[in-house]
Write an enzyme that holds these catalytic residues in place. Structure first.
Site, PDB file in Angstrom:
ATOM      1  CG  HIS A 174      40.241  31.142  29.803  1.00  9.84           C
ATOM      2  ND1 HIS A 174      39.593  31.108  31.024  1.00  9.84           N
ATOM      3  CD2 HIS A 174      40.502  29.846  29.483  1.00  9.84           C
ATOM      4  CE1 HIS A 174      39.458  29.857  31.414  1.00  9.84           C
ATOM      5  NE2 HIS A 174      39.998  29.061  30.510  1.00  9.84           N
ATOM      6  CG  ASP A 217      38.448  34.217  31.251  1.00 11.60           C
ATOM      7  OD1 ASP A 217      38.068  33.775  30.150  1.00 11.60           O
ATOM      8  OD2 ASP A 217      38.781  33.493  32.200  1.00 11.60           O
ATOM      9  CB  SER A 275      40.528  26.675  32.591  1.00 15.76           C
ATOM     10  OG  SER A 275      39.345  26.616  31.832  1.00 15.76           O
TER      11      SER A 275
END
Length: 613
Positions: free
Chosen positions: A590, A558, A474
Site C-alpha cells: 500500500h 496492497d 490512499s
C-alpha cells in the site's frame, strides 16, 4: 531519523542513527553519528562546545539478522562480538518480529537476558487443542488458510514472547498466553521478574493493524498501546483510546502505580521470569519549549538528565539535530545545533489558516477551521504565473506538518508551488475535527480541499489558476479522484497512488474495517442501504465527468486498498477514451515504499505534470 540515545561519561554523548535512500542499490542504508558535548565546569546545564562528530559510520541497523536462511542473534559490546546464537538451529520459534507494532527488544536489569517477540513455531504433531488457530494445526493441514495481521505485517500471525539467557544460551517461550490473544510491545518490569505487554484479540479473526491499531484489547471499548515505565520504575504509562471509529484519534495518557497491578497468570516454563503482569502502559515528558527558533517542526527524541535532543526541520530545511537543557522556572532553553544540514533551500513557505464557509459548516461540530502549508519555488517564472500542485495526505486521519517533505521539495525545486492541505479530520486539530469527518467522506473533505485551493489562489496572485493539478495516495488518492470528478473544469491533471475508488467494493477486500461512518461489528452483513451509501461517497460515481488526465500508481500486493480499486477507475476512464495511464508495481504494497518504486512514482508524476500543465 531512526533513533537517538544519550550516554554520560565525563561528558554527555549523543548517538544517532539515520536512514537514507540509495538509488544505485535500490535500498535504504543506515549510518550512525556520535557527538561529544563539553559542558561548562561551573554550570553542568550549559554546553560550552560540541566536538566534531567525525565521519559517518555505516551500520546494519540489525541486532537480529538473517544469513543463508538462518536467523542469528548477535550481541556486541566495546570488546567486539560477545555472543552469537543461531536461532534457527535452536528451533524454539519462527521468524523474529522487527516491526513497530509487535516487535520489541528489551534488556533485563542484569543484562543477562533479552526479551523479544517472534512467530510461534508451527505445530507438526498430530495433537490439536481446542480453540487453536489454523496456524497451529498439524502438518497435514498446512494448506488450511492462515490469517495474518495484514498490510506490512504479512506472515505475522501468532506472535509469542521469547527470552534468551545469554549466560546459558537457552531460549524460553512464554506459555499460558490466552489462545485468542496476540502479544507484543513487551518489556521487563522492575527487577526483571515480570513482563509487561500489549495483547490484541485475534478472534473471531484478525484485522490489519498497520495505522489502525485502535482494535480490541482487554476492554471491550478500549484500545491501548505504547507501554512505558517511569525512570524510577514505579509507574506504568500507556496511551488509551476507543475501539474502532477513526483509525487515528486523540488518545489519553494513563498511568497506574506498578505496585497495584495484579498478576493474572503464571509462566509455565522454566528459565523464564516467575510471573507475568498482563497489562499495557507511554513515556510522558513535558519540556519547556520557549522562544523556539524559526523551524516549522520540532520533534523531541529523548531526554536524559535534563538534556533534550530534538529533530528540527521545515519545508525548506532537511532534518537537523539540536540539544538543550530543560530550563528552570522562568528560564528559556538555550539550543545548540549539533550539525547543520548539508544544504537548505530558499523555498518560501507559509501556513494558511482556512475558514469553513457557513454553508459547509458541520452542524454537529460547528465552527471548525483547518489549515494548509503552501510551499513556493525559490525562482518562479519571471512573466508567467506558477503552476500549483495540490498535495493531499491519506489516512484520512493524518496530517502534513510544516516539516521537510522530499516530494514537496522536489516539486518546488522543479518550479511547482505545492499546497499541502490538512482538511477537517486531519490530526492536530482536536478530537472534534477528527470526529467531524466520520460519515462525511467524499463530501466534507472534498469541499475542504477545494476551499483551501480557492483560498490560496485568492491570497497569492502569483499562483496560476489555469494550471492546477492534484496528487495524493490512499485517502489522498480518493480525494484527488473526487476533485477531478466533482470539479472537472478546475484541474488539469491528477496523479493518485493506490486510491480508494469504490468504498462499497472496498468493504470486503481491505484488511481493515471501513470508515465511511457505518458502525462496524464483526458479524455485520452489509445491507443494500449501506452499500448504496458507500457507493454514493465514492469517486467512481463521478468517473463520467472526469476530464483531467489521470495517472494511477498501484501496488500489486496492497492489502489495505486492493489494486482492483484503481483498476476499476482505469477501466471506466479507458471505456470513455479519457486520458489515463497506469503504473503497476507487482512486489509493492500500500505504501509503495520500495526505493526504486518511490523514484519511479516521483519521476512519472513529474513528467505527467509537465506534460499536462
Amino acid at each position: 531519523m531512526l533513533n537517538n540515545n544519550l550516554t554520560w561519561k565525563t561528558s554527555p554523548c549523543s548517538h544517532s542513527e539515520w536512514s537514507q535512500s540509495d538509488l544505485v542499490r535500490g535500498s535504504r542504508i543506515l549510518y550512525s553519528q556520535q557527538w561529544t558535548l563539553i559542558t561548562d565546569s561551573n554550570d553542568h546545564k550549559s554546553i560550552r562546545t560540541v566536538l566534531p562528530p567525525g565521519p559517518c559510520v555505516p551500520v546494519s541497523g540489525e541486532v537480529l539478522s538473517g544469513l543463508s536462511g538462518h536467523q542469528l542473534l548477535e550481541i556486541w559490546d566495546r570488546h567486539g562480538l560477545r555472543k552469537c546464537l543461531n536461532l534457527t538451529a535452536l528451533n524454539k520459534h519462527g521468524r523474529v518480529y522487527d516491526d513497530a507494532q509487535f516487535g520489541c527488544l528489551s534488556w533485563s536489569e542484569c543484562e543477562n537476558k533479552l526479551l523479544y517477540v517472534a512467530e510461534k513455531i508451527k505445530n507438526t504433531s498430530i495433537e490439536k487443542h481446542d480453540g487453536e488457530s489454523p496456524c497451529r494445526k498439524p502438518q497435514q493441514d498446512r494448506s488450511v488458510y492462515c490469517e495474518d495481521w495484514g498490510e506490512s505485517l504479512t506472515n505475522k500471525s501468532v506472535p509469542v514472547i521469547c527470552v534468551v539467557n545469554l549466560q546459558s544460551g537457552s531460549i524460553s517461550v512464554l506459555q499460558g498466553v490466552p489462545h485468542d490473544v496476540s502479544p507484543g510491545q513487551a518489556l521487563w518490569a522492575p527487577s526483571s521478574q515480570s513482563v509487561f505487554l500489549v495483547g490484541w484479540y485475534h478472534e473471531p479473526f484478525r484485522l490489519g493493524l498497520r495505522f489502525c491499531s485502535n482494535q480490541r484489547l482487554s476492554g471491550d471499548n478500549l484500545s491501548v498501546s505504547c507501554p512505558r515505565l517511569s525512570p524510577d520504575g514505579s509507574t506504568l504509562f500507556y496511551l488509551q483510546g476507543r475501539v474502532f471509529g477513526p483509525h487515528n484519534q486523540c488518545l489519553s495518557l494513563q498511568q497506574v502505580h506498578y505496585l497495584y497491578l495484579l498478576v493474572v497468570f503464571r509462566l509455565l516454563c522454566s528459565g523464564f521470569p516467575s510471573s507475568l503482569i498482563f497489562f499495557v502502559f507511554v513515556v510522558a515528558s513535558s519540556a519547556g519549549f520557549y522562544d523556539l527558533p524559526d523551524y516549522g517542526s520540532w520533534k523531541l527524541l529523548t531526554v536524559q538528565k535534563d538534556l533534550m535532543v530534538v529533530c528540527c526541520s521545515s519545508p525548506n530545511t532537511p532534518p537537523t539535530l539540536r540539544v538543550g537543557f530543560l530550563p528552570s522556572a522562568g528560564e528559556t532553553v538555550t539550543w545548540q545545533t549539533l550539525q547543520q544540514p548539508v544544504m537548505t533551500f530558499d523555498f518560501h513557505w507559509t501556513v494558511l489558516d482556512v475558514t469553513t464557509p457557513p454553508e459547509e459548516d458541520n452542524t454537529h461540530y460547528s465552527g471548525l477551521d483547518f489549515g494548509a502549508v503552501l510551499v513556493k519555488p525559490s525562482r518562479p517564472p519571471i512573466e508567467a504565473k506558477t503552476p500549483l500542485v495540490v498535495f493531499i495526505h491519506g489516512g484520512p486521519h493524518s496530517q502534513f506538518p510544516a516539516e521537510w517533505n522530499c516530494t514537496t521539495a522536489g516539486l518546488a525545486k522543479l518550479g511547482f508551488a505545492v499546497l499541502m492541505v490538512n482538511y477537517r479530520g486531519s490530526t492536530g486539530f482536536g478530537q472534534d475535527s477528527i470526529l467531524s469527518l466520520i460519515g462525511q467522506i467524499g463530501s466534507q473533505d472534498v469541499k475542504d480541499v477545494q476551499t483551501a485551493v480557492r483560498t490560496a489562489l485568492q491570497r497569492d496572485i502569483a499562483l496560476d489558476p489555469n494550471r492546477l493539478a492534484v496528487i495524493g495516495g490512499s485517502h489522498g488518492g480518493f480525494l484527488s479522484c473526487h476533485l477531478v470528478g466533482q470539479y472537472p473544469e478546475f484541474y488539469r491533471a491528477c496523479a493518485a497512488r493506490n486510491p480508494v475508488i469504490n468504498a462499497a467494493t472496498l468493504l470486503g477486500t481491505s484488511d481493515i474495517v471501513d470508515c465511511v461512518g457505518i458502525q462496524y461489528s464483526y458479524d455485520q452483513i452489509p445491507t443494500a442501504e449501506a452499500l448504496a451509501a458507500m457507493l454514493e461517497k465514492s469517486p467512481i460515481t463521478h468517473a463520467a465527468q472526469i476530464k483531467a488526465p489521470v495517472l494511477l500508481m498501484l501496488g500489486g500486493r496492497d492489502r489495505r486498498v486492493s489494486p482492483h480499486q484503481g483498476l476499476e477507475l482505469y477501466k471506466a476512464l479507458k471505456s470513455r477514451a479519457s486520458p489515463v495511464r497506469l503504473l503497476w508495481f507487482p512486489e509493492d504494497g500500500h505504501s509503495l515504499s520500495r526505493v526504486d518504486t518511490q523514484a519511479d512514482c516521483f519521476l512519472n508524476t513529474v513528467l505527467w505534470l509537465h506534460q499536462h500543465l
